[in-house]
Write an enzyme that holds these catalytic residues in place. Structure first.
Site, PDB file in Angstrom:
ATOM      1  CB  CYS A  70      -2.648   1.278  -6.774  1.00 22.36           C
ATOM      2  SG  CYS A  70      -2.416  -0.390  -6.149  1.00 22.36           S
ATOM      3  CG  HIS A  98       1.176   3.471  -4.822  1.00 19.58           C
ATOM      4  ND1 HIS A  98      -0.076   3.812  -4.345  1.00 19.58           N
ATOM      5  CD2 HIS A  98       1.146   2.137  -5.039  1.00 19.58           C
ATOM      6  CE1 HIS A  98      -0.824   2.716  -4.271  1.00 19.58           C
ATOM      7  NE2 HIS A  98      -0.107   1.689  -4.683  1.00 19.58           N
ATOM      8  CD  GLU A 158       0.170   7.418  -3.955  1.00 15.40           C
ATOM      9  OE1 GLU A 158       0.649   7.421  -5.102  1.00 15.40           O
ATOM     10  OE2 GLU A 158      -0.516   6.466  -3.510  1.00 15.40           O
TER      11      GLU A 158
END
Lengths: 241, 85
Positions: free
Chosen positions: A92, A209, A211
């Site tokens: 990002c 994302h 994560e």
């Protein structure tokens, strides 16, 4: 840097305004790696085997997203590390920083629909042979959250053709069934591009994302992000063995 | 000399400017018919201390190319507003 165990070590850079660095650390640890925050003002990667530039709003995203972060002292080290083949993953805002730093081709502009988009997003793997995608397969659809206002990938057609030929387009936005189309493109990115790597394949930038998608119990209910981060950990462990 | 310089940074022609498009689409609702080609960019003003006007121009061009604009998606223009010695 002394290693206290056999785990690979991933450095996660913390800029003023980063806000996903702790999720990245948590995800890496959960997947069996070790992770350490790296301070933007230090010219030191602390012996990391790989570096993550996390999501957020570095330096308030003033001027352009990532435009100021690229001048942070730690970025001189990240650039040298990347140019010598070290794996660097920009997520990002981290993707925006890598483009601004010239480590990745292209740029990210305001979403076509102007809205900040926050939702689970299907993406299709276009290149499964990078250190970040080896646990995936070509054409596999991953569901990974996006949350950005400026994720519209842009490059010129000639650059895109070169990138395509070299396998630098790693992820594309798609429909849940894996079709790359206007309906599956959330932000107007050129050719639905969601993630690109450099020519050598050791630097990857992606708007989604991973994560935030390592535990099916939270968020989108998808653990597909673990395939991306797990690929990196596995690659590093393999390189060391 | 100290010069005041204005820069305008615009998305390159051909790159979708969703802000400009949205503003253009909404102008008629306020009665402003017949407006087209709306584009939105950034305006930056700086004061530059340099030995000559040429040097001011060179420094502004370099900072615009390397930092103030992103040449992948943006073009810049600038004008030196004053240049008293």
């Amino acid at each position: 840097m002394a290693r206290y165990d056999g785990r690979v070590k991933i450095g996660v850079v913390q800029f003023p305004g980063s806000n996903d660095e702790r999720d990245a650390v948590w995800a890496i640890e959960r997947l069996g790696g070790s992770a350490e925050l790296l301070w933007h003002g230090d010219r030191d990667l602390r012996g990391a085997d790989a570096v993550i530039l996390p999501g957020g709003f570095s330096y308030g995203d003033y001027l352009r997203c990532g435009a100021i972060a690229r001048f942070a002292p730690v970025m001189a080290e990240v650039e040298e590390f990347a140019r010598s083949g070290g794996p660097v993953l920009g997520i990002c805002n981290g993707f925006q920083v890598l483009c601004e730093a010239g480590l990745l081709p292209g740029a990210l502009a305001r979403n076509g629909g102007l809205k900040f988009i926050c939702r689970p997003q299907p993406i299709r793997v276009e290149n499964p042979s990078t250190v970040f995608t080896r646990r995936t397969a070509r054409g596999r659809v991953l569901t990974i959250p996006i949350k950005h206002g400026e994720g519209r990938y842009i490059t010129d057609r000639a650059t895109l053709a070169t990138m395509e030929a070299r396998g630098q387009v790693v992820f594309r936005y798609c429909t849940p069934s894996g079709e790359v189309s206007a309906a599956g493109n959330p932000n107007g990115s050129l050719d639905g591009i969601a993630g690109v790597c450099n020519e050598a394949g050791n630097v990857l930038g992606m708007m989604p994302h991973p994560e935030h998608a390592v535990d099916p119990a939270v968020g989108a209910g998808s653990a597909d992000g673990a395939l991306v981060l797990g690929s990196l950990i596995e690659s590093l462990a393999g390189a060391r063995a | 000399m100290k010069a005041r310089v204005s820069l305008d940074i615009m998305l390159k022609q051909g790159i979708l400017d969703p802000q400009g498009t949205t503003v253009e689409r909404n102008l008629p609702s306020l009665g402003f018919e017949g407006v087209s080609g709306v584009r939105i960019g950034k305006h930056i003003e700086v004061e530059v201390e340099a030995p000559s006007r040429e040097e001011v121009a060179a420094r502004v061009e370099e900072m615009a190319r390397r930092f103030l604009s992103n040449p992948v998606i943006e073009d810049f223009t600038y004008r030196i507003e004053n240049g008293s010695a």
